[in-house]
Design a protein around this motif. Structure first.
Motif, PDB file in Angstrom:
ATOM      1  N   GLN A 266       0.807  -1.224   0.000  1.00 16.51           N
ATOM      2  CA  GLN A 266       0.000   0.000   0.000  1.00 16.51           C
ATOM      3  C   GLN A 266       0.845   1.282   0.000  1.00 16.51           C
ATOM      4  OE1 GLN A 266      -2.926   2.018   2.990  1.00 16.51           O
ATOM      5  NE2 GLN A 266      -3.802   0.000   2.571  1.00 16.51           N
ATOM      6  N   PHE A 267       2.048   1.227  -0.530  1.00 13.07           N
ATOM      7  CA  PHE A 267       2.935   2.398  -0.542  1.00 13.07           C
ATOM      8  C   PHE A 267       2.758   3.122  -1.877  1.00 13.07           C
ATOM      9  CE2 PHE A 267       7.556   4.004  -0.268  1.00 13.07           C
ATOM     10  CZ  PHE A 267       7.163   5.116   0.469  1.00 13.07           C
ATOM     11  N   ALA A 268       1.833   4.058  -1.910  1.00  8.19           N
ATOM     12  CA  ALA A 268       1.477   4.757  -3.143  1.00  8.19           C
ATOM     13  C   ALA A 268       2.586   5.705  -3.584  1.00  8.19           C
ATOM     14  CB  ALA A 268       0.183   5.543  -2.934  1.00  8.19           C
TER      15      ALA A 268
ATOM     16  N   SER B 161       2.449  -4.235   7.256  1.00  7.59           N
ATOM     17  CA  SER B 161       1.862  -3.399   8.309  1.00  7.59           C
ATOM     18  C   SER B 161       1.323  -2.091   7.758  1.00  7.59           C
ATOM     19  CB  SER B 161       2.901  -3.131   9.402  1.00  7.59           C
ATOM     20  OG  SER B 161       3.175  -4.296  10.139  1.00  7.59           O
ATOM     21  N   ASN B 162       2.022  -1.521   6.786  1.00 12.57           N
ATOM     22  CA  ASN B 162       1.566  -0.266   6.190  1.00 12.57           C
ATOM     23  C   ASN B 162       0.162  -0.406   5.617  1.00 12.57           C
ATOM     24  OD1 ASN B 162       2.411   2.542   5.317  1.00 12.57           O
ATOM     25  ND2 ASN B 162       1.867   1.669   3.330  1.00 12.57           N
ATOM     26  N   ASP B 163      -0.136  -1.579   5.049  1.00 12.42           N
ATOM     27  CA  ASP B 163      -1.454  -1.804   4.464  1.00 12.42           C
ATOM     28  C   ASP B 163      -2.531  -1.923   5.533  1.00 12.42           C
ATOM     29  OD1 ASP B 163      -3.059  -2.663   1.952  1.00 12.42           O
ATOM     30  OD2 ASP B 163      -3.442  -4.288   3.361  1.00 12.42           O
ATOM     31  N   TYR B 164      -2.275  -2.717   6.557  1.00  9.01           N
ATOM     32  CA  TYR B 164      -3.269  -2.846   7.627  1.00  9.01           C
ATOM     33  C   TYR B 164      -3.529  -1.494   8.298  1.00  9.01           C
ATOM     34  CZ  TYR B 164      -2.934  -7.962   7.360  1.00  9.01           C
ATOM     35  OH  TYR B 164      -2.972  -9.273   6.948  1.00  9.01           O
TER      36      TYR B 164
ATOM     37  N   ILE C 154      -3.477   3.822  -2.490  1.00 11.36           N
ATOM     38  CA  ILE C 154      -4.512   3.987  -1.463  1.00 11.36           C
ATOM     39  C   ILE C 154      -5.210   5.324  -1.697  1.00 11.36           C
ATOM     40  CG2 ILE C 154      -2.925   5.083   0.158  1.00 11.36           C
ATOM     41  CD1 ILE C 154      -5.864   2.711   1.042  1.00 11.36           C
ATOM     42  N   THR C 155      -6.412   5.438  -1.191  1.00  8.41           N
ATOM     43  CA  THR C 155      -7.120   6.715  -1.192  1.00  8.41           C
ATOM     44  C   THR C 155      -7.402   7.139   0.248  1.00  8.41           C
ATOM     45  OG1 THR C 155      -8.975   7.923  -2.183  1.00  8.41           O
ATOM     46  CG2 THR C 155      -9.467   5.764  -1.267  1.00  8.41           C
TER      47      THR C 155
END
Length: 557
Positions: free
Chosen positions: A44-46, A303-306, A355-356
């Motif tokens: 999830q690291f945009a 973890s960044n995603d959660y 991610i938004t």
């Protein structure tokens, strides 16, 4: 006959010459050390987050080191919609979109309609430190193409291939079909596990950092802010921002005390301690490696995603996670230096999707500067980020509404199996309907889906073109997202700013999955001393296929 004096002298001279040591020769060059390549996916690291926030991190951090010593590709673009973890990881490690790989989503419904991992395999069993269990495991059986690890194994049968993540879908594609070890975290067991698809036992080095005791020690103290002044200076939202989730009583504000969570092991995934666990296991794997063999170490930091799903990318939690990840990477890189030398390892870092923001931050201008700047000047946001707030789509509610529409059309019966972002699945009874009735059902469900304001397009998965158009039109991106023989009836594409609810705390948090650039553009950093320019920045759009190409080059494939 006596030897003549001249002949005798010549003989002695020749004897002396023949007894001399041979002239020195240049020794052959030392063999090049076996490659040690680390591939690292930050879930999830945009790209829009990396562009805004990496320059704010300290110079002694891991990201600053990668920027100094390698190349930063700022705009790596996926060529498909359905920007989720499993499609993203499979695309990175295969160089193929979901249409070709068969990995169309994170989850699919089982026979009861319950959502399960797309990698769940009834023929596989979970393997713990005590051996194989009776629990159903995960495998790579759904994947239709080869992976980076498969290519390495074919070229170097003795290569060491280790892949580690908090998620099965984060680990399995990095390890390929025949890994040395593929590990993921099982919160129900509070331990790292594998499956019989990859081995019958766990490596002995897992017993140091991957056991319940080691993981419980990580949670012995609450998650607190590592640098509160820094977070306060950069976060545009309050700590108690409306819309943030609460994972089983863990709380929405700092400090996050694991003892308050109903499932502490699950809460650990949504904290920096989850990444710490993965990196510690990675260090143990490196310490156990044979330096004579090529090694691929594939890591996915989840973890960044959660954290993003629960609290949103603008939250204090997201900012603290980035600061802690930066420091953890700096330590990890120092360990690599110590084990292999500064020039003895290479790395490719990227992400699986973007991610938004939370819908609730739409009223906070500082959290959406792209809305007050370029658009007011008549321009457009380069990442197509939304300014409105459409909100969340509850997949179970959608399934209930679709089932009711089917009953109105066909009468009593179970017709809709379930909804798993972004697909609608029918029951075997519905799929077996006579042709005309089956078509009427498809039309009725399509019309019902289009009544949801959060849904922009509905695609009949049976009508996808035999070949996809070139370019990045939404139609082409959707085409590349839908495999043949996908098992689904419909694909529901959300509008920009809307998304399927992750379900971690229903009605709160945020997600991803759209075909828009804020979701499908990610960064990539490549560090390869002597082979990749140091301090270079590439601003041109780059295909996601560059991730595998770079890793293959560094592995000598």
């Amino acid at each position: 006959m006596a030897m003549r004096p001249l002949a005798f002298a010549v003989g002695i001279l020749a004897l002396g010459c023949s007894s001399r040591a041979p002239a020195p020769t240049t020794p052959p060059p030392s063999p090049r050390p076996a490659p040690l390549v680390v591939t690292l996916v930050v879930d999830q690291f945009a790209a829009w987050i990396a562009e805004d926030r990496l320059p704010m991190l300290p110079e002694d951090g891991g990201f600053a080191r990668l920027r100094r010593e390698g190349t930063w590709y700022r705009h790596v673009r996926y060529g498909h919609a359905a920007t989720d973890t499993a499609p993203g990881h499979s695309s990175l490690y295969t160089g193929q979109p979901p249409r070709e790989s068969g990995i169309l989503a994170n989850e699919v419904p089982d026979a009861r309609g319950e959502r399960v991992s797309i990698l769940r395999d009834e023929s596989a069993r979970v393997v713990t430190s005590e051996g194989a269990t009776d629990a159903v495991g995960s495998s790579i059986a759904r994947l239709r193409v080869d992976t980076l690890a498969d290519a390495l194994r074919a070229r170097s049968p003795g290569a060491v291939i280790v892949s580690i993540s908090l998620k099965d879908r984060g680990a399995i594609f990095g390890g390929g079909r025949h890994p040395t070890a593929t590990l993921w975290f099982d919160p129900s067991r509070d331990a790292f596990v594998t499956s019989t698809a990859f081995g019958q036992t766990l490596p002995s080095w897992v017993n140091r950092a991957g056991t319940p005791a080691a993981l419980q020690a990580l949670r012995a103290t609450p998650w607190t802010l590592s640098d509160e002044p820094w977070v306060r200076a950069h976060a545009a939202t309050p700590d108690d921002q409306p819309g943030e989730g609460d994972l089983g009583g863990w709380g929405r504000t700092f400090p996050h005390d694991f003892t308050r969570a109903r499932r502490p092991a699950g809460a650990m995934r949504a904290s920096p301690m989850g990444d710490t666990a993965v990196l510690r296991l990675a260090e143990d794997a490196l310490s156990a490696r044979d330096p004579r063999a090529p090694m691929l170490l594939a890591l996915s930091l989840s973890s960044n995603d959660y954290i993003g799903h629960l609290f949103g990318p603008d939250s204090w939690e997201a900012w603290d996670q980035l600061r802690r990840l930066d420091a953890s990477l700096a330590i990890f890189f120092s360990r690599l230096d110590a084990l292999a030398g500064r020039d003895g390892w290479t790395l490719v870092l990227s992400a699986d999707h973007g991610i938004t923001s939370l819908p609730e931050v739409a009223s906070i201008p500082a959290a959406r500067p792209w809305c007050d700047g370029p658009r007011q000047r008549g321009g457009s946001d380069p990442y197509e980020r939304p300014c409105g707030a459409l909100g969340r789509i509850d997949p179970d509610h959608v399934a209930t509404v679709l089932q009711a529409a089917a009953v109105r059309l066909l009468g009593e019966g179970r017709w809709v199996l379930g909804v798993a972002d972004p697909y609608v699945y029918l029951t075997p009874e519905a799929e077996a309907l006579p042709g005309p009735r089956r078509e009427l059902l498809q039309l009725a469900l399509t019309a019902t889906l289009r009544q949801f304001p959060e849904i922009e397009r509905v695609i009949d998965t049976r009508t996808v073109a035999a070949s996809c158009a070139e370019g990045e039109s939404v139609e082409a991106l959707l085409c590349r997202a839908i495999p043949e023989r996908n098992g689904a009836a419909l694909y529901a594409q959300a509008r920009a700013g809307a998304f399927f609810d992750s379900g971690y705390d229903l009605g709160r948090g945020t997600s991803h999955g759209s075909p828009y650039l804020f979701d499908r553009t990610v960064p990539m950093l490549v560090r390869a001393p002597g082979r990749e320019p140091a301090g270079r920045v590439v601003d041109e759009p780059t295909s996601y296929t560059e991730f595998r190409r770079q890793a293959e080059r560094l592995l000598g494939l």
